[in-house]
Design an enzyme around this catalytic site. Structure first.
Site: not given
Ligand code: 3HC
Ligand code: NAI
Length: 701
Positions: A63, A107, A110, A130
């Site tokens: 998400a 997500g 999912e 998450e």
């Molecule tokens: N939402 C919004 N922005 C995100 C994002 C997300 N889920 N994931 C990454 N970004 C952004 C980062 O903030 C970063 O922004 P910036 O360039 O402005 O600083 C850019 O994307 C690139 O991210 P990284 O620098 O972290 O890039 P990497 O290649 O090192 O890593 C990644 C990529 C492994 C995908 C890492 O970004 C990550 O772990 N992201 C979070 C993943 C996450 O937690 N997903 C679950 C979200 S909650 C959810 O899905 C709820 C659902 O169950 C309903």
């Protein structure tokens, strides 16, 4: 068609390509785009199947975390929309295949699990991270994942947030195939096959087999809860993840999904989630230096030298070796040099014995190390990191020697934990190339690198240092130059209050327990023993002339120093040590009580809440001054430094975010009370007072 999801067709297959850089997050518009693509594919009789794929470097990474604030306040209902779209995907009468590369997270996984089958590149990884944001999966992850891989494994994946590689995901049933060639071709072939065979779409929500019989050797939920209660001490989300996954075994899918949604929303409203999301973005924000052009050229760093092979020098050398950068390690003579080399060798030996590195890696790492006692051997280094004893005269002498031998393009870095970088730089002919690289002990393990910019440090040297930190796998925080910089300047009042509380009647164990229960990795007095009572004593000696005589001084620490109780290194400090286990020492308690009485300090009892407030609010009050003095660029820099360097609980968001979440007016009021009771050391920081009055927060500043 939507800008965020492109529609195309190949061989009677509709291809829905998510194109939302950089990580294809499910921002508003993406689920709607998938929904529109699905409708179009279903309406077209020539289409026999659908492939969902990501453009760029990854499938969907989850998400859009930036939208969570609006979701928490009810302005946005992202998960409701997502749930609707995922149900539509799963209900599609035409086969839907998700084709995964990069990371399918949260997500993203999912969404993939709502498709009928999943194919992936060998390098793809999947996960439900998450929990790292204080949340549980909120779009069916806790219900579909156990139907694919069993309750135990699903609980473990959701509650730890770990990423699972493609091979393991295939083995556990989350993936159906690993594609060796082009991913899209593999996805299309798979969809065509299913259509040709006339297989009915495989709806994960209807799978029962794994739920009934699919248990495995992973710990059962109850056991996992206990394990994580210890490992993720203080965090609620891991427990809630397990609770939600367990519902898969007791409730019908739709009911369990509703409960998952309720738990997700509760978590989203929590302070812990706000704190962890702050840390997620904070880690990325601190890498950005305002005012520094992105395309600034970096100096080439291919070889390093470390001067001083003590505790820090050897840890720093290993940090470079681990990144594949050759290191020349310099000492004054062969005995300390041998000791240092032996420490490095034995650390790698242990890693080899535990199977963390191979025999070949062991040889490679040691081959990158060149021990020396000669300055001449440092001439080829691109960066020279000084880690000799803490003392200005010595540091200046060593920097003059480094300057004389280093090549013109070399960076001269100091690992000093407190001393003035500008004064150190003044001993060289190139102050623009001098910078602080303050590592934390053990340097090869701790993630924080405090980078201290001197008045004359060039932008190029700063940019090179920030880039180098990433190569060294450190989280770098750029700070200004002052006594103790950001971290140790704030740690001084933190440790001071811990000691004052002892002099007023609290015990060593009580103070440490209160802070440990608050969430700190270690209590302040245990940390003081680890860092060395002698080190704290020496630092205070160095600055004693600048400390006003009329303020209160900690009285017990100098006595411990006189007794030779230097902490863990002498098996006695605030505690007595049985190996590395601290044991309360009645001798120290007597010394503390006697010292308090001799000094006429009123003795009383404390509850844990007051102990935490005295110590943590002292930290926050100093943090406010650090901000005003521009030692920290932003409050989030302080938070990241404290989470990665000082064991502050991430789920509290770091000290400044913790202040924001607690309420700055409450904190300011307590600081004012402490000021009344304890005098000038508790002068409220003007920024704290200002924000308390205006209702503002540190994070907004
Ligand atoms: N939402 C919004 N922005 C995100 C994002 C997300 N889920 N994931 C990454 N970004 C952004 C980062 O903030 C970063 O922004 P910036 O360039 O402005 O600083 C850019 O994307 C690139 O991210 P990284 O620098 O972290 O890039 P990497 O290649 O090192 O890593 C990644 C990529 C492994 C995908 C890492 O970004 C990550 O772990 N992201 C979070 C993943 C996450 O937690 N997903 C679950 C979200 S909650 C959810 O899905 C709820 C659902 O169950 C309903
Ligand atoms: P240490 O006492 O373990 O090691 C210092 C080493 O420097 C000794 O081996 C000594 O022989 C060597 N040395 C002295 N003069 C030298 C010279 N001219 N050339 C080469 N080697 C020389 O000290 P430690 O703990 O490693 O600290 C080093 C620096 O790191 C200090 O500035 C300290 O403030 C800083 N630091 C220490 C931390 C800690 O937790 N110990 C944490 C962060 C920074």
């Amino acid at each position: 068609m939507s800008d965020l999801v492109h529609y195309s067709t190949q061989q009677n297959i509709a291809v829905l390509t998510i194109d939302n850089p950089p990580v294809n997050a499910l921002s508003s518009g993406v689920p709607e785009g998938i929904e529109a693509g699905l409708k179009r594919a279903l309406a077209d009789d020539s289409i026999v199947g659908i492939v969902l794929i990501g453009e760029g470097r990854t499938f969907i990474a989850g998400a859009d975390i930036r939208e969570f604030g609006r979701m928490a306040s009810g302005q946005l209902a992202v998960t409701d929309t997502l749930q609707r779209v995922l149900t539509a995907l799963e209900d599609s009468p035409k086969p839907v295949v998700a084709a995964l590369h990069g990371t399918a997270l949260g997500g993203g996984l999912e969404t993939a699990m709502a498709c009928h089958w999943r194919v992936a590149m060998p390098t793809a990884r999947v996960g439900q991270p998450e929990v790292n944001l204080g949340l549980i999966p909120g779009a069916g992850g806790t219900q579909r994942l156990p139907r694919l891989c069993g309750i135990n494994r699903a609980a473990e994946i959701c509650a730890t947030g770990r990423m699972v590689g493609a091979t393991e995901a295939l083995e556990m049933g989350v993936l159906d195939k690993i594609v060796e060639g082009k991913l899209l071709d593999g996805g299309i072939d798979f969809a065509l096959d299913q259509a040709a065979q006339g297989n009915p779409p495989r709806k994960v929500r209807e799978l029962q087999d794994r739920l009934d019989h699919g248990q495995d050797s992973s710990p059962a939920p109850e056991q996992l809860k206990q394990l994580l209660a210890h490992k993720s001490r203080g965090m609620t989300a891991p427990q809630r993840c397990i609770e939600a996954v367990e519902l898969a075994g007791t409730l019908p899918f739709d009911e369990a999904l509703k409960s998952e949604g309720e738990i997700f929303r509760e978590c989203l409203q929590s302070d812990q989630s706000q704190a962890l999301i702050h840390i997620f973005f904070g880690e990325r924000i601190v890498a950005k230096v305002p005012g520094l052009p992105k395309d600034l050229p970096h100096r080439t760093i291919e070889r390093a030298a470390v001067i001083g092979a003590g505790t820090m020098g050897t840890g720093i050398a290993m940090t470079y070796l681990n990144a594949g950068i050759p290191v020349v390690l310099k000492e004054i003579d062969s005995e300390p040099l041998q000791r240092g080399v032996e420490r490095i060798r034995s650390t790698y030996e242990k890693a080899r014995a535990k199977g963390r590195i191979s025999a070949e890696q062991f040889d490679t790492l040691l081959a990158l190390l060149t021990p020396t006692t000669e300055y001449g051997d440092l001439a080829n280094a691109d960066i020279l990191v000084e880690a000799v004893f803490e003392g200005m005269d010595l540091k200046k002498r060593v920097f003059a020697e480094m300057d004389a031998v280093a090549k013109p393009s070399a960076i001269l870095a100091s690992n000093t934990s407190t001393l003035d970088i500008d004064e150190i730089a003044s001993a060289t002919s190139r102050p623009e190339s001098v910078i602080g690289h303050h590592f934390f002990s053990p340097a090869n393990i701790m993630k924080l690198l405090e980078i201290v910019r001197g008045q004359q440090t060039s932008d190029e040297v700063i940019a090179t240092s920030m880039g180098l930190a990433r190569r060294l796998k450190k989280v770098a925080v750029l700070v200004g130059n002052c006594f103790g910089f950001l971290g140790n300047r704030m740690f001084e009042p933190y440790l001071r209050e811990a000691q004052f509380l002892l002099e007023e009647g609290a015990t060593v164990e009580q103070v440490d327990r209160a802070l440990h229960n608050f969430g700190m990795a270690m209590g302040p007095l245990a940390v003081s023993d680890l860092a060395g009572i002698d080190v704290s004593w020496r630092i205070r000696e160095e600055i004693k002339d600048s400390i006003p005589a009329d303020i209160r001084h900690p009285l017990v620490l100098p006595k411990l120093y006189e007794l030779g109780r230097y902490g863990q290194k002498t098996s006695a400090g605030w505690y007595r040590y049985d190996g590395r286990t601290p044991v309360a020492d009645p001798e120290v308690e007597n010394l503390i009580v006697q010292t308090g009485l001799d000094a006429g300090i009123e003795q009383r009892t404390f509850d844990d809440q007051e102990i935490v407030e005295r110590i943590i609010y002292a930290l926050i009050n100093e943090g406010a001054r650090v901000l005003t003095d521009h030692i920290a660029q932003r409050s989030v820099d302080i938070d990241i430094a404290y989470v990665y360097g000082y064991g502050f609980p991430a789920w509290r968001g770091g000290p400044m975010k913790h202040g924001d979440l607690t309420g700055l007016s409450k904190i300011c009021q307590r600081v004012e009370e402490f000021h009344q009771q304890h005098g000038s050391l508790w002068e409220p920081a003007p920024l704290l007072q200002e924000l308390s009055k205006s209702g503002g927060t540190f994070s907004e500043n």
